[in-house]
Design a protein around this motif. Structure first.
Motif, mmCIF file in Angstrom:
data_model
loop_
_atom_site.group_PDB
_atom_site.id
_atom_site.type_symbol
_atom_site.label_atom_id
_atom_site.label_comp_id
_atom_site.label_asym_id
_atom_site.label_seq_id
_atom_site.Cartn_x
_atom_site.Cartn_y
_atom_site.Cartn_z
ATOM 1 N N SER A 16 20.983 22.293 -20.110
ATOM 2 C CA SER A 16 19.803 23.129 -19.992
ATOM 3 C C SER A 16 18.723 22.322 -19.293
ATOM 4 O O SER A 16 18.363 21.244 -19.741
ATOM 5 C CB SER A 16 19.338 23.558 -21.385
ATOM 6 N N THR A 17 18.225 22.822 -18.203
ATOM 7 C CA THR A 17 17.272 22.037 -17.431
ATOM 8 C C THR A 17 15.992 22.816 -17.189
ATOM 9 O O THR A 17 15.976 24.039 -17.083
ATOM 10 C CB THR A 17 17.863 21.632 -16.077
ATOM 11 N N TYR A 18 14.925 22.095 -17.125
ATOM 12 C CA TYR A 18 13.647 22.653 -16.721
ATOM 13 C C TYR A 18 13.063 21.649 -15.737
ATOM 14 O O TYR A 18 12.673 20.561 -16.116
ATOM 15 C CB TYR A 18 12.723 22.841 -17.914
ATOM 16 N N GLY A 19 13.077 21.998 -14.446
ATOM 17 C CA GLY A 19 12.743 20.996 -13.456
ATOM 18 C C GLY A 19 13.813 19.926 -13.493
ATOM 19 O O GLY A 19 15.000 20.203 -13.339
ATOM 20 N N VAL A 22 16.654 17.054 -18.585
ATOM 21 C CA VAL A 22 17.997 17.402 -19.045
ATOM 22 C C VAL A 22 18.103 17.062 -20.529
ATOM 23 O O VAL A 22 17.793 15.948 -20.955
ATOM 24 C CB VAL A 22 19.084 16.642 -18.259
ATOM 25 N N VAL A 23 18.552 18.028 -21.311
ATOM 26 C CA VAL A 23 18.754 17.870 -22.748
ATOM 27 C C VAL A 23 20.221 18.094 -23.050
ATOM 28 O O VAL A 23 20.848 18.996 -22.483
ATOM 29 C CB VAL A 23 17.867 18.863 -23.536
ATOM 30 N N ASP A 74 16.811 13.231 -20.551
ATOM 31 C CA ASP A 74 16.676 12.648 -19.219
ATOM 32 C C ASP A 74 15.531 13.318 -18.477
ATOM 33 O O ASP A 74 15.338 14.538 -18.580
ATOM 34 C CB ASP A 74 17.951 12.854 -18.396
ATOM 35 N N THR A 75 14.818 12.521 -17.693
ATOM 36 C CA THR A 75 13.767 13.081 -16.848
ATOM 37 C C THR A 75 13.461 12.125 -15.707
ATOM 38 O O THR A 75 13.613 10.915 -15.856
ATOM 39 C CB THR A 75 12.479 13.357 -17.652
ATOM 40 N N ASP A 76 13.028 12.681 -14.583
ATOM 41 C CA ASP A 76 12.492 11.834 -13.523
ATOM 42 C C ASP A 76 11.072 12.257 -13.162
ATOM 43 O O ASP A 76 10.572 11.953 -12.080
ATOM 44 C CB ASP A 76 13.397 11.848 -12.287
ATOM 45 N N GLU A 77 10.435 12.972 -14.086
ATOM 46 C CA GLU A 77 9.075 13.431 -13.835
ATOM 47 C C GLU A 77 8.252 13.307 -15.102
ATOM 48 O O GLU A 77 8.771 13.040 -16.190
ATOM 49 C CB GLU A 77 9.098 14.892 -13.381
ATOM 50 N N ALA A 78 6.940 13.473 -14.953
ATOM 51 C CA ALA A 78 6.051 13.446 -16.106
ATOM 52 C C ALA A 78 6.349 14.633 -17.015
ATOM 53 O O ALA A 78 6.609 15.744 -16.542
ATOM 54 C CB ALA A 78 4.603 13.482 -15.649
ATOM 55 N N VAL A 79 6.321 14.405 -18.325
ATOM 56 C CA VAL A 79 6.615 15.454 -19.292
ATOM 57 C C VAL A 79 5.686 15.335 -20.492
ATOM 58 O O VAL A 79 5.133 14.266 -20.774
ATOM 59 C CB VAL A 79 8.084 15.389 -19.784
#
Length: 457
Positions: A16-19, A22-23, A74-79
């Protein structure tokens, strides 16, 4: 060696992704934390549990805090990360502190943490009591194919292989959402252990795991990356007689038993430990010269960088005990955050005529809670040594080391053993303890006999 491949139904993870967030859903039969609910970018993040001291160690003077929680995404952006809890979160502290990580208390049971991208933090409503370890990882790269004959692949779910044996050119992959109960023997060259899953030793009693250590490495060009290791029953990750080993973005959630050292390079060369989080009961990183084989038995060119370290009972860095190798040298410990410790965090005590030399400790931030000792350089003889002679310490630099937090002694001790087994050429450059720069007049400094050429800058 014969390759060992496990056959099982591969479950493809529906991410499931948002931008770029990743979870990874948890296995349905994994019991999750009752203490915290975490969401990021509108998605619920599974919160797992880990234990501190099991019997017979529980309830002793070194028992800190009981069970705790951890979560990965996982992320490669500000959250923004939203955390709710039945516990009171009003006095929550984040460790380590980062200028670009902020927290807003919504109410007594909810906080919002802003992360600029990948970070590892400890969210602490009550200090060591039941924190949430929050791991925001960079996005995965180079995931192997499940049907590759050189890949041992564990998809989402709970798996109980116990012993996993890897040989040259093989990859062990633990997918996000996998909980793999077992240990790993990696023996050979060009081996990878990777993924976003959990390698779990929690089912085994102290020193009774299926492998000598949770991940036992003996080879060259080996990489361990991305995974979480939970509940080690003995030493956790151990390269022995190995060369060119990289341990990257590994999260060690230990503290369940004694002797659960985090990462122990033994008789190995060119080891890189980078971007890791280690919580252990015993030493976070211990370097040792143990058994001898033909060739190079030294511990050489070890670099620990960009890591967050937490040790409940023992030392953050132990260099020199069980040190039968001729040399332990060219060690770099840099850009580190020590968020909790008990015993001396930098304990350098070589014996058995081993020469501990060329060590640099640089850019380290230490959260102090009033501990007695900070640094000890001292050749010794102890119960682990066969040859009952001390070692040598030379050319050690501590640079840009800062201790902050509660008042305490934080002693710095330098002691030689005798005229031959001495301590020499030690430099302290910008070592600041509770706002005071360490110098030769400091009352925290203790210099004994057989110590030469100590400099302060």
């Amino acid at each position: 060696m014969k390759w060992m491949i496990f056959s099982f139904v591969v479950v493809i993870l529906a991410r499931s992704t948002y931008g770029e967030v990743v979870v990874y859903p948890a296995p349905p039969d994994e019991r999750l934390s009752d203490d915290y609910n975490v969401s990021v970018a509108g998605q619920s993040v599974p919160v797992y549990t880990a234990r501190t001291l099991d019997p017979p160690f529980a309830g002793k003077q070194w028992d800190y805090g009981g069970p705790y929680s951890f979560a990965n995404f996982d992320t490669d952006e500000a959250v923004e990360v939203r955390i709710t809890s039945p516990r009171n979160l009003a006095n929550t502290v984040i460790r380590p502190t980062y200028p670009d990580v902020t927290m807003r208390v919504v109410n007594e049971h909810e906080v919002i943490i802003s992360l600029p991208g990948p970070r590892k933090i400890s969210v602490e409503p009550e200090g060591k009591r039941g924190p949430l370890l929050l791991f925001a990882n960079p996005p995965e790269k180079d995931r192997p194919k499940p049907d590759d004959p050189n890949v041992v692949y564990f998809g989402p779910g709970v798996h109980k292989p116990e012993k996993i044996v890897l040989g040259s050119q093989q990859t062990l992959y633990l997918a996000g959402g996998a909980v793999v109960k077992g240990g790993v023997l990696a023996q050979g060259d060009h081996i990878r252990i990777m993924g976003r899953g959990i390698l779990d030793g929690s089912d085994w009693e102290w020193r009774k795991g299926p492998t000598p250590t949770v991940i036992s490495i003996r080879g060259s060009d080996v990489e361990v990356s991305g995974i979480t290791v939970r509940g080690a029953s003995h030493w956790t990750i151990v390269p022995v007689h190995s060369q060119r080993v990289t341990i990257r973005n590994v999260k060690i959630c230990g503290g369940r038993v004694q002797n659960d050292d985090g990462i122990n390079p033994c008789n190995s060369q060119d080891v890189l430990i980078t971007d890791c989080f280690i919580r252990s009961d015993d030493d976070c990183v211990a370097m040792k010269g143990l058994e001898f084989v033909e060739g190079n038995n030294n511990v050489e060119r070890v670099r620990v960088e960009n890591c967050i370290l937490w040790c409940d009972r023992a030392r953050i860095f132990l260099l020199g005990h069980e040190s039968r190798a001729p040399f332990m040298r060219d060690i770099t410990l840099t850009n580190l955050d020590i968020i909790h410790f008990s015993m001396t965090p930098f304990l350098f005590e070589p014996g058995e005529d081993m020469r501990l030399e060329n060590v640099v400790v640089d850019n380290v931030r230490i959260h102090g809670e009033g501990q007695a000792e900070l640094i000890r350089l001292r050749p010794v003889v102890n119960q682990y040594m066969r040859k009952k002679t001390p070692g040598f310490v030379s050319n050690v630099t501590f640079r840009n080391v800062t201790v902050y937090g509660a008042p305490g002694p934080y002693r710095v001790q330098l002691h030689g053993a005798d005229a031959e087994h001495n301590v020499k050429d030690v430099t302290f450059e910008n070592v600041v303890i509770l706002g005071e720069r360490l110098d030769k007049e400091s009352n925290r400094l203790e210099i004994g006999n057989h110590v030469e050429a100590v400099k302060f800058q």
